[in-house]
Design an enzyme around this catalytic site. Structure first.
Site, mmCIF file in Angstrom:
data_model
loop_
_atom_site.group_PDB
_atom_site.id
_atom_site.type_symbol
_atom_site.label_atom_id
_atom_site.label_comp_id
_atom_site.label_asym_id
_atom_site.label_seq_id
_atom_site.Cartn_x
_atom_site.Cartn_y
_atom_site.Cartn_z
ATOM 1 N N ARG A 60 3.397 52.597 61.901
ATOM 2 C CA ARG A 60 4.689 52.679 61.196
ATOM 3 C C ARG A 60 5.278 54.083 61.185
ATOM 4 N NH1 ARG A 60 1.963 49.651 57.544
ATOM 5 N NH2 ARG A 60 1.784 51.515 56.283
ATOM 6 N N ASP B 285 -9.960 39.288 52.968
ATOM 7 C CA ASP B 285 -10.210 40.596 53.570
ATOM 8 C C ASP B 285 -9.355 41.639 52.862
ATOM 9 O OD1 ASP B 285 -11.336 42.446 55.253
ATOM 10 O OD2 ASP B 285 -10.016 42.008 56.942
ATOM 11 N N GLU C 167 -17.024 46.775 58.484
ATOM 12 C CA GLU C 167 -16.795 46.381 57.094
ATOM 13 C C GLU C 167 -18.117 45.903 56.469
ATOM 14 O OE1 GLU C 167 -13.417 43.887 56.309
ATOM 15 O OE2 GLU C 167 -12.405 44.436 58.184
ATOM 16 N N HIS D 91 -8.564 54.598 56.427
ATOM 17 C CA HIS D 91 -8.161 53.597 57.425
ATOM 18 C C HIS D 91 -6.690 53.217 57.254
ATOM 19 C CE1 HIS D 91 -8.252 50.112 60.060
ATOM 20 N NE2 HIS D 91 -7.834 49.347 59.070
ATOM 21 N N GLU E 270 -14.009 45.903 63.514
ATOM 22 C CA GLU E 270 -13.720 46.609 62.273
ATOM 23 C C GLU E 270 -15.029 46.693 61.502
ATOM 24 O OE1 GLU E 270 -10.304 44.572 60.465
ATOM 25 O OE2 GLU E 270 -9.018 46.088 61.395
ATOM 26 N N THR F 157 -11.751 47.734 56.877
ATOM 27 C CA THR F 157 -12.394 48.747 57.726
ATOM 28 C C THR F 157 -12.747 49.988 56.915
ATOM 29 O OG1 THR F 157 -11.004 47.962 59.511
ATOM 30 C CG2 THR F 157 -12.105 50.071 59.848
ATOM 31 N N GLN G 114 -1.925 41.670 67.155
ATOM 32 C CA GLN G 114 -1.638 42.078 65.772
ATOM 33 C C GLN G 114 -0.287 42.781 65.649
ATOM 34 O OE1 GLN G 114 -4.724 44.552 64.090
ATOM 35 N NE2 GLN G 114 -3.733 44.734 62.106
ATOM 36 N N TYR H 214 -8.395 45.842 52.060
ATOM 37 C CA TYR H 214 -7.848 46.907 52.916
ATOM 38 C C TYR H 214 -8.044 48.189 52.115
ATOM 39 C CZ TYR H 214 -4.233 48.706 56.205
ATOM 40 O OH TYR H 214 -3.525 49.363 57.188
HETATM 41 CA CA CA Z 1 -10.375 43.595 58.464
#
Ligand code: CA
Length: 415
Positions: A142, A126, A201, A133, A199, A349, A240, A128
């Site tokens: 963060r 997967d 995708e 996103h 998500e 995503t 998560q 990113y």
């Molecule tokens: Ca994902």
């Protein structure tokens, strides 16, 4: 291209598409199939009628429970199969068919055919790759001032996911259980996720094997990609945020990911190429590509509460992705990691720049602070039990449409 089969005006499955999937044909079982409009073509029966004889392809090629061995024949063969189907069903080639036999033996109504998991997925990665996103998540999880980590514009960031829990559209998924640590608690609790999310995708299917130690060049990486599917990467956000340090997501992601049943070939997407975003700073040489490697694929996500109409919560587009599939594949293999036919690489995503284009509830509700209001007056911060998540995707240009159909997932209560 016009077909002698009737095709609804907004069908994803035009003669320009010709995707491949696995249909559970009554009386025969799983078969490799294609689809035009609302007609599913049983390619094993089609082969038995002799349509692939001159290509040297016997019916046994299509009597398979997954597409892997067909894909492994290589694009030189699979492209010819796709072209032959287009020729046969083209309006200019109406002659020469025994229509009653063709309808009786090889054609089925889509509404009566159960579509099965089309691939045996050995490995799943997967990525990113949406800058929108990654920025949104960085702000929420963060530091708003440094939302993108320093590596993000240099590396197509990814993690290795779980292949065993990738399932096909219409598979119902129970809300997963796991560890949750509320912000105001000192220790975690155990229970069903309270932040179940989707998500939005896509994923590409590896079509050509590589050897251990071999790297794929970004300049010809698409030769190794057979096609694409829609991909709903279900996520549990409360698991998560507690588990992801330091090795990344684990149980928050591996309980289920859901794919659309039809694999749309890269050939079918050829007319929808578009340039990708400008990459700044310049990428390292092994990630440099030539030509237009993004695709203009309209994407949407809808939520359907039990017994109620569906409601669109997100509209996005594959073209927004910062890193293209060729760069993802070049990066994945630059260290010699080998690829196998049927492996899946998901995009991550796919969010756009505006709030209505965010590809997850995490972003749409901004971590639960801005609930999404549905037409029945109910609100969603995340996904409720008995909700169905629907994702659709299609390309349209000059009145020619090629689409993916949909991926549909109903969420059941925790077991
Ligand atoms: Ca994902």
């Amino acid at each position: 291209m016009k077909s002698w089969l009737s095709i609804e005006p907004n069908s994803d499955f035009t003669l320009d598409n010709i995707p491949f999937g696995i249909g559970n044909i009554p009386g025969s079982g799983p078969r490799i199939c294609s689809r035009i409009g609302d007609a599913i073509i049983d390619l094993e029966a089609f082969a038995r009628l002799g349509y692939f004889d001159d290509l040297g392809l016997k019916d046994s090629v299509f009597a398979q429970p997954v597409l892997n061995s067909f894909i492994a024949l290589g694009k030189s063969i699979t492209c010819k199969v796709r072209k032959r189907i287009q020729e046969c069903f083209s309006a200019v080639n109406q002659g020469g068919h025994d229509f009653p036999v063709l309808h009786e033996i090889a054609l089925h109504k889509a509404s009566v055919i159960e579509m099965l998991m089309p691939l045996q997925v050995g490995n799943y990665t997967d990525f990113y790759s949406s800058i929108e996103h990654a920025t949104n998540v960085g702000i929420m999880f963060r530091d708003p001032a440094n939302a993108l980590l320093p590596n993000w514009r240099h590396i197509p960031v990814a993690y290795h996911g779980r292949a065993s829990s990738i399932v096909v559209s219409e598979t119902e998924i129970h809300r997963p259980k796991g560890q949750i640590k509320p912000a105001d608690a000192d220790t975690p609790l155990f229970g069903p996720t309270m932040q179940l999310d989707f998500e939005l995708e896509t994923a590409f299917v590896i079509g050509r094997e590589t050897r251990l130690g071999e790297s794929i060049s970004a300049l010809n990486a698409e030769e190794y990609i057979f096609g694409m599917v829609l991909f709903n990467d279900l996520s549990a956000r409360d698991f998560q945020s507690w588990e992801y340090v330091p090795l990344g997501p684990f149980l928050s992601k591996n309980f289920a990911s859901v794919i659309s049943p039809w694999v749309v070939t890269l050939d079918a997407l050829e007319h929808y190429r578009v340039p990708g975003p400008v990459q700044e700073p310049e990428v390292l040489d092994y990630l440099k590509t030539k030509g237009d490697l993004n695709y203009d694929i309209n994407l949407e996500v809808l939520i359907q509460p039990d017994g109620k109409p569906e409601f669109a919560v997100c509209r996005s587009n594959f073209r927004y992705l910062y890193w293209n599939m060729s760069q993802q594949l070049a990066h994945h293999t630059v260290n010699g990691c080998n690829m196998r036919v049927g492996d899946l690489c998901a995009s991550g995503t796919i969010s756009g720049s505006g709030p209505g284009s965010y590809g997850s509830m995490l972003e749409l509700s901004w971590r639960g602070t801005k609930p999404v209001i549905l037409p029945d007056g109910s609100e969603r911060k995340f996904i409720n039990d008995a909700d169905t998540i629907i994702m659709r995707g299609y390309c349209q240009k000059n009145n020619v449409r090629v689409g993916f159909g949909e991926v549909k997932t109903k969420i059941l209560p925790a077991l």
